[in-house]
Each structure stands twice: as structure tokens, then as C-alpha cells.
Enzyme design. Sequence first.
Site, PDB file in Angstrom:
ATOM      1  N   HIS A 149       0.839  -1.206   0.000  1.00 41.02           N
ATOM      2  CA  HIS A 149       0.000   0.000   0.000  1.00 41.02           C
ATOM      3  C   HIS A 149       0.872   1.254   0.000  1.00 41.02           C
ATOM      4  O   HIS A 149       0.563   2.241  -0.665  1.00 41.02           O
ATOM      5  CB  HIS A 149      -0.901   0.032   1.241  1.00 41.02           C
ATOM      6  CG  HIS A 149      -1.890  -1.090   1.325  1.00 41.02           C
ATOM      7  ND1 HIS A 149      -1.807  -2.080   2.280  1.00 41.02           N
ATOM      8  CD2 HIS A 149      -2.996  -1.374   0.594  1.00 41.02           C
ATOM      9  CE1 HIS A 149      -2.823  -2.923   2.130  1.00 41.02           C
ATOM     10  NE2 HIS A 149      -3.556  -2.521   1.111  1.00 41.02           N
ATOM     11  N   SER A 162       0.792  -8.653   1.481  1.00 42.52           N
ATOM     12  CA  SER A 162      -0.668  -8.740   1.450  1.00 42.52           C
ATOM     13  C   SER A 162      -1.175  -8.614   2.884  1.00 42.52           C
ATOM     14  O   SER A 162      -0.517  -9.085   3.816  1.00 42.52           O
ATOM     15  CB  SER A 162      -1.094 -10.102   0.882  1.00 42.52           C
ATOM     16  OG  SER A 162      -2.438 -10.379   1.204  1.00 42.52           O
TER      17      SER A 162
HETATM   18  P1  AMP Z   1      -6.323  -4.079  -0.594  1.00 43.54           P
HETATM   19  O1  AMP Z   1      -6.218  -3.273   0.655  1.00 43.54           O
HETATM   20  O2  AMP Z   1      -5.768  -5.464  -0.458  1.00 43.54           O
HETATM   21  O3  AMP Z   1      -7.691  -4.024  -1.222  1.00 43.54           O
HETATM   22  O4  AMP Z   1      -5.343  -3.391  -1.642  1.00 43.54           O
HETATM   23  C1  AMP Z   1      -5.457  -2.018  -1.948  1.00 43.54           C
HETATM   24  C2  AMP Z   1      -4.577  -1.713  -3.123  1.00 43.54           C
HETATM   25  O5  AMP Z   1      -3.227  -2.027  -2.800  1.00 43.54           O
HETATM   26  C3  AMP Z   1      -4.930  -2.536  -4.360  1.00 43.54           C
HETATM   27  O6  AMP Z   1      -4.833  -1.697  -5.509  1.00 43.54           O
HETATM   28  C4  AMP Z   1      -3.879  -3.594  -4.369  1.00 43.54           C
HETATM   29  O7  AMP Z   1      -3.581  -4.083  -5.662  1.00 43.54           O
HETATM   30  C5  AMP Z   1      -2.691  -2.834  -3.813  1.00 43.54           C
HETATM   31  N1  AMP Z   1      -1.710  -3.765  -3.250  1.00 43.54           N
HETATM   32  C6  AMP Z   1      -1.911  -4.724  -2.309  1.00 43.54           C
HETATM   33  N2  AMP Z   1      -0.781  -5.413  -2.070  1.00 43.54           N
HETATM   34  C7  AMP Z   1       0.166  -4.882  -2.897  1.00 43.54           C
HETATM   35  C8  AMP Z   1       1.555  -5.172  -3.129  1.00 43.54           C
HETATM   36  N3  AMP Z   1       2.204  -6.137  -2.466  1.00 43.54           N
HETATM   37  N4  AMP Z   1       2.206  -4.423  -4.039  1.00 43.54           N
HETATM   38  C9  AMP Z   1       1.563  -3.439  -4.717  1.00 43.54           C
HETATM   39  N5  AMP Z   1       0.272  -3.118  -4.531  1.00 43.54           N
HETATM   40  C10 AMP Z   1      -0.425  -3.832  -3.640  1.00 43.54           C
END
Ligand code: AMP
Length: 290
Positions: A37, A185
Site C-alpha cells: 500500500h 498482502s
Molecule cells: P487491498 O487493501 O488489499 O484491497 O489493496 C489495496 C490496493 O493495494 C490494491 O490496488 C492492491 O492491488 C494494492 N496492493 C496490495 N498489495 C500490494 C503489493 N504487495 N504491491 C503493490 N500493490 C499492492
Amino acid sequence: MDVIGAVAPLRDLVAAARRAGERVGFVPTMGALHPGHAGLIEQARLDCGSVVVSIFVNPLQFDRPDDLQHYPRTIQADLDLCAALGVDVVFAPDVSEMYPVPLSCTIDVGRMASHLCGRHRPGHFAGVATVVMKLLQIVQPDRAYFGEKDAQQLAVVRRLVRDFNVPVRIEAVATVRDRDGLAFSSRNQRLNPAERRLATVLYRALLEARRQIAEGATDPERVTRTAAALVPPDERLRLDYLELVDPDDMQPVGRIDRRVLAAGALWVGSTRLIDNVICNPSATLSDPQL
Ligand code: AMP
């Protein structure tokens, strides 16, 4: 940094930033923020005068109630990280603010969801598209930042914006990985130390697919079979899918004769992790191997 839970004052703040001539960048998240993030937020900070981050665990996109219930929530640490990264506004609505009445209209993403996670998580991308559309209408940013880690989500959002003429530029940000290659993640928090060690096999399998393709393999079935064979027989591991698809429409390819996306989902204990790599038939093997 302003922390706002309601739509109306959020809109006022963004309107003020725009009147002041700022470009508004938006990073939607579900919280439990990590270096992935942070990569998105840092890119938005570089590009935009005003940065809005949303933190909202969207019930619509969860296909399993226990996943929603156990999704990590670390709001105070999230706010601290946002402040440290120079975020201007955090939008952290509760469910009743986002969905005051049950929705009548939702978004059907069609065949974009017919493979990969779309096939394995019924309704997931309709839920993603619906909340992203709502958030884009609420924040009305100039640019919105999404991670390549969620490649199918990124492809769905690109189509959503194109199909509905949403006036925003979608920016893709490269996947941020831990030192051993595991993609950061929020769900990694749920792995115990042994599971955390096992989890790196997903990226290794995807790199194996990439290696074969770079060396000239053209048969998708053969590539995915040998890559999947890297996942050891272990009762804690179950490969949900490992597929080669077109990076734009997320449809399987019959023959590898152009850039393809190798994408996989792996159950590690009770946690489901996803990852992907781009594979180029003419690529040289310059990327770090595990
Ligand atoms: P989330 O909170 O999992 O819904 O993710 C929010 C945003 O962060 C989304 O656009 C994801 O693709 C991005 N994101 C999550 N993990 C990663 C990572 N390891 N590298 C780059 N972007 C990420």
C-alpha cells in the site's frame, strides 16, 4: 491529515483542494496497510498535490463470511502510516455510510470475471467494481492508484472506467515484495511462521512459468503443469489455480505467442494468497530468481 467518515465533508475537502489547483490522487484500500500500500501512496504523493486514501473493508466483495469476519483491521497503525507518508485525507467510512440502503444497481463485469479469481470467488469482482465505482464518484480524483498484485482487479477497473467514461486516470503500481519474494498482502498477517515460509512457493511457481516462457515454451497447459508441480505435496498447501491469461481481457491463451500474465492463487492453511507475474516470450532472464 484529515480523517473523515462521511461522504459530504470528504467531498468538501476534495473540492477545496481542487479549487486550490491541486491534482487529486486517490488510493483505495481495505486497510491493514503494508509496504505494498505504501508503494501506491508514495507514487500518488509524487504525482499529486493532494492525496486521498480510503480504508474500507467492502462486504460486497467477500464471497466467504469467515474471510470478511477475520479480515485484519489495524486502523490506528494505518492512520499512523498514512500520516508518515504525507497523506492529506483518509476516508474511512463505516458500512452504513457506504451502503445506507441495500443497493438496487450493481455492476456486472461480464467475462472479465470468467477466469482466475472471478471463477473461484463468485460475485467478488461485481463487488469490487461496485465499490470502486462508488468511491470514484465520491472522491472524484484525477488519478487513482491500483496495484499490479491484483492484476485481474486492475484489468476490471480499467474496463469499468473505459466502459462508463469515468474521468479518472488509472495508474498501475508494481507489486512490492518481501525479501524472499512473497508479495505483501494484508492476509499475510494471518499466516503462522511455518505457513509464512511455505507461502513463497507461489511466487517461485510463477517464476518457473516465466522462465519456461522466456526459453521458448508455447504450450500453456504444459507450462502451467510444470510450474504447478513446484508446489510440494503438503496438507497445508492447495493450489486454487495457476493460469496463463491475456493481461488485458483476462482470457486464457491457447498458445503463448505474446505477453501473457501468469496468475495463481494458493491456499496456505486457511489463508488464500494470490500473485502474478508478466511473462514475455522474448524476455531475457534478468529478474531475480529465487
Ligand atoms: P487491498 O487493501 O488489499 O484491497 O489493496 C489495496 C490496493 O493495494 C490494491 O490496488 C492492491 O492491488 C494494492 N496492493 C496490495 N498489495 C500490494 C503489493 N504487495 N504491491 C503493490 N500493490 C499492492
